[in-house]
Design a protein around this motif. Structure first.
Motif, PDB file in Angstrom:
ATOM      1  N   ALA A  19     -10.069  11.168  -3.885  1.00 24.35           N
ATOM      2  CA  ALA A  19     -10.922  10.714  -4.992  1.00 24.35           C
ATOM      3  C   ALA A  19     -11.384  11.893  -5.841  1.00 24.35           C
ATOM      4  O   ALA A  19     -11.439  11.803  -7.081  1.00 24.35           O
ATOM      5  N   ARG A  20     -11.716  13.013  -5.191  1.00 22.77           N
ATOM      6  CA  ARG A  20     -12.146  14.212  -5.933  1.00 22.77           C
ATOM      7  C   ARG A  20     -11.020  14.758  -6.798  1.00 22.77           C
ATOM      8  O   ARG A  20     -11.226  15.089  -7.978  1.00 22.77           O
ATOM      9  N   HIS A  21      -9.831  14.835  -6.266  1.00 23.68           N
ATOM     10  CA  HIS A  21      -8.696  15.351  -7.037  1.00 23.68           C
ATOM     11  C   HIS A  21      -8.347  14.420  -8.199  1.00 23.68           C
ATOM     12  O   HIS A  21      -7.966  14.882  -9.282  1.00 23.68           O
TER      13      HIS A  21
ATOM     14  N   GLU B 228      -7.602  15.420  12.554  1.00 21.02           N
ATOM     15  CA  GLU B 228      -8.316  16.692  12.418  1.00 21.02           C
ATOM     16  C   GLU B 228      -9.193  16.713  11.160  1.00 21.02           C
ATOM     17  O   GLU B 228     -10.327  17.189  11.195  1.00 21.02           O
ATOM     18  N   GLU B 229      -8.665  16.226  10.048  1.00 20.61           N
ATOM     19  CA  GLU B 229      -9.458  16.210   8.811  1.00 20.61           C
ATOM     20  C   GLU B 229     -10.455  15.060   8.816  1.00 20.61           C
ATOM     21  O   GLU B 229     -11.562  15.192   8.281  1.00 20.61           O
ATOM     22  N   GLY B 230     -10.078  13.955   9.421  1.00 22.31           N
ATOM     23  CA  GLY B 230     -10.914  12.754   9.410  1.00 22.31           C
ATOM     24  C   GLY B 230     -10.551  11.891   8.214  1.00 22.31           C
ATOM     25  O   GLY B 230     -10.548  12.377   7.068  1.00 22.31           O
ATOM     26  N   LEU B 231     -10.252  10.616   8.458  1.00 23.92           N
ATOM     27  CA  LEU B 231      -9.787   9.749   7.378  1.00 23.92           C
ATOM     28  C   LEU B 231     -10.796   9.630   6.236  1.00 23.92           C
ATOM     29  O   LEU B 231     -10.396   9.653   5.059  1.00 23.92           O
ATOM     30  N   PRO B 232     -12.114   9.519   6.494  1.00 18.34           N
ATOM     31  CA  PRO B 232     -13.052   9.486   5.365  1.00 18.34           C
ATOM     32  C   PRO B 232     -12.972  10.738   4.494  1.00 18.34           C
ATOM     33  O   PRO B 232     -13.080  10.650   3.263  1.00 18.34           O
ATOM     34  N   ALA B 233     -12.765  11.909   5.114  1.00 17.34           N
ATOM     35  CA  ALA B 233     -12.636  13.146   4.336  1.00 17.34           C
ATOM     36  C   ALA B 233     -11.347  13.148   3.528  1.00 17.34           C
ATOM     37  O   ALA B 233     -11.307  13.649   2.394  1.00 17.34           O
TER      38      ALA B 233
ATOM     39  N   THR C 293       0.836  -1.203   0.000  1.00 19.50           N
ATOM     40  CA  THR C 293       0.000   0.000   0.000  1.00 19.50           C
ATOM     41  C   THR C 293       0.875   1.261   0.000  1.00 19.50           C
ATOM     42  O   THR C 293       0.478   2.306   0.503  1.00 19.50           O
ATOM     43  N   ILE C 294       2.066   1.150  -0.582  1.00 21.95           N
ATOM     44  CA  ILE C 294       3.055   2.215  -0.461  1.00 21.95           C
ATOM     45  C   ILE C 294       2.528   3.537  -1.005  1.00 21.95           C
ATOM     46  O   ILE C 294       2.727   4.592  -0.404  1.00 21.95           O
ATOM     47  N   SER C 295       1.839   3.527  -2.144  1.00 28.46           N
ATOM     48  CA  SER C 295       1.316   4.785  -2.692  1.00 28.46           C
ATOM     49  C   SER C 295      -0.187   4.919  -2.507  1.00 28.46           C
ATOM     50  O   SER C 295      -0.851   5.639  -3.243  1.00 28.46           O
ATOM     51  N   SER C 296      -0.726   4.223  -1.499  1.00 30.39           N
ATOM     52  CA  SER C 296      -2.179   4.301  -1.269  1.00 30.39           C
ATOM     53  C   SER C 296      -2.564   4.551   0.178  1.00 30.39           C
ATOM     54  O   SER C 296      -3.528   5.270   0.446  1.00 30.39           O
ATOM     55  N   LEU C 297      -1.818   3.992   1.148  1.00 30.79           N
ATOM     56  CA  LEU C 297      -2.243   4.124   2.535  1.00 30.79           C
ATOM     57  C   LEU C 297      -2.217   5.587   2.973  1.00 30.79           C
ATOM     58  O   LEU C 297      -1.278   6.323   2.696  1.00 30.79           O
ATOM     59  N   GLY C 298      -3.280   5.998   3.646  1.00 31.71           N
ATOM     60  CA  GLY C 298      -3.430   7.384   4.038  1.00 31.71           C
ATOM     61  C   GLY C 298      -4.053   8.241   2.959  1.00 31.71           C
ATOM     62  O   GLY C 298      -4.229   9.449   3.160  1.00 31.71           O
ATOM     63  N   SER C 299      -4.411   7.639   1.837  1.00 32.23           N
ATOM     64  CA  SER C 299      -5.014   8.368   0.715  1.00 32.23           C
ATOM     65  C   SER C 299      -6.213   7.628   0.132  1.00 32.23           C
ATOM     66  O   SER C 299      -7.150   8.255  -0.352  1.00 32.23           O
ATOM     67  N   ILE C 300      -6.166   6.310   0.131  1.00 32.93           N
ATOM     68  CA  ILE C 300      -7.204   5.447  -0.441  1.00 32.93           C
ATOM     69  C   ILE C 300      -7.736   4.553   0.678  1.00 32.93           C
ATOM     70  O   ILE C 300      -6.990   4.156   1.571  1.00 32.93           O
TER      71      ILE C 300
END
Length: 389
Positions: A275-277, A264-269, A173-180
């Motif tokens: 996904a939006r970007h 602070e941002e919340g992981l779902p956000a 998950t090197i380029s995904s964890l914390g983002s996907i």
């Protein structure tokens, strides 16, 4: 070297921009890594890492790159000659398979065209054919950094279960964890591999493994040589806060701050923002009348978009011109995609305005380099960002 005003746009798919507050946190004085203050810091961040990847079990943290975390996953779970099922989904999947071979493992590679992720049916068929259970592990790159193609982990786990096969599931998950979206325990992953410099918003220097109970049991029987990468003394740090080697002290200061930003941002956000970007970037690519490397919409990456150039256009020359004219770095095409592809990274601490500026730079660069493209790319991205805000 000529001075370029304004900030540099680092739009490669990692290392990503390190937020100012993380940089400030890392600038703290180094403390005794055998003292009580550090032990408290270590226990705090290791618990936070577990929450980030969705596991209630300990996480192993190494001073290393993601490549080291790959090796740790293999040498702790497997023995010489064990068969590993791998998938040719891109440059990094191929490098991981090459590492497994160099460690003395028997690697069975399912061919691929680098334009889609792993299909669960491929997993099921390969394991169903392995009636003797010679395959001991399945390796999957969740998000292939070279292509912008993602593999869907829950259906892959379901395919392994459907085949009634005992193989371990190892996921990069090197380029995904914390983002996907990712859930180690819920999705039945045995080892999750990641590192600090992508979605974690930190400099390079930390490699990590999340480890299931099944993988930890396999480690007791595994016979590949290991010393530095041995899980057991590293896992103990989750309880004691003390590592069996000198840890990356100031990176852990930064990690504490990065974890606070996730809270602070919340992981779902965070996942929704990525996904939006990603969708805005793909709309820009379509507005330029260009093609993404990834062909299956179900496999689109949320952290980077790899863009194919028309025949005769040189992607490396384009990237060089964009760097010199607009002070922006884009990712290169890797392996069989070298010179044909450029990659736009849109992961980490990135805002709508930052993404819009990056896409403007790409469009100006394409036009300035004489690449025949449409002029509606940035407009399409901006319209989407406005409607999806």
């Amino acid at each position: 070297m000529t001075y370029q005003s304004g900030r540099h746009f680092l739009q490669i798919p990692g290392p990503t921009n390190v937020p100012d507050r993380v940089l400030r946190a890392m600038a703290a004085p180094t403390i005794d890594h055998r003292g009580p203050e550090f032990a408290e810091l270590a226990r705090h961040v290791l618990a936070g890492l577990g929450r980030l990847c969705g596991t209630a079990r300990p996480v192993a943290l190494y001073p290393s790159s993601g490549t080291g975390a790959w090796e740790a996953a293999l040498v702790n779970t497997l023995s010489p000659g064990d068969r590993v099922l791998a998938f040719d989904t891109g440059h990094f999947a191929a490098l991981w398979a090459q590492m497994a071979r160099s460690l003395g493992l028997d690697v069975q590679v399912v061919p691929g065209d680098w334009r889609r992720g792993v299909h669960p049916g491929q997993v099921h068929d390969a394991l169903a054919d392995d009636t003797g259970h010679q395959i001991k592990a399945v390796t999957v790159v969740q998000n292939e950094t070279s292509t912008g193609c993602a593999s869907q982990i829950p259906p892959i786990r379901a395919a392994i279960d459907s085949a009634a096969h005992p193989a371990l599931l190892l996921v990069d998950t090197i380029s995904s964890l914390g983002s996907i979206d990712y859930r180690h325990d819920e999705w039945g992953v045995d080892v999750t591999i990641w590192c600090s410099q992508k979605g974690m918003m930190l400099p390079p220097g930390m490699g990590l493994n999340a480890i299931s109970a099944k993988a930890q049991a396999a480690a007791r029987l595994a016979r590949l040589p290991r010393s530095y990468w041995d899980w057991q003394p590293v896992i103990a740090a989750a309880g004691t806060g003390l590592f069996p080697y000198t840890p990356p002290t100031n990176l852990l200061f930064g990690l504490r701050e990065a974890l606070a930003m996730f809270d602070e941002e919340g992981l779902p956000a965070v996942v929704a923002r990525h996904a939006r970007h990603a969708e805005a970037t793909r709309r820009a690519v379509r507005g330029w009348h260009l093609e993404t490397v990834c062909q299956d919409p179900a496999d689109y990456s949320s952290t980077l978009t790899a863009v194919m150039l028309p025949d005769g256009a040189d992607a490396d020359q384009l990237r060089q011109q964009i760097l010199e004219r607009y002070n922006m770095s884009l990712g290169a095409g890797l392996g069989r995609l070298a010179g044909r592809v450029f990659r736009i990274g849109h992961l980490g601490d990135l805002s709508d305005l930052s993404l819009a500026g990056a896409l403007c730079g790409v469009q100006m660069g394409l036009t300035g380099a004489g690449v025949p493209v449409g002029r509606d790319g940035v407009l399409a991205a901006l319209e989407y960002l406005e409607s999806a805000a």
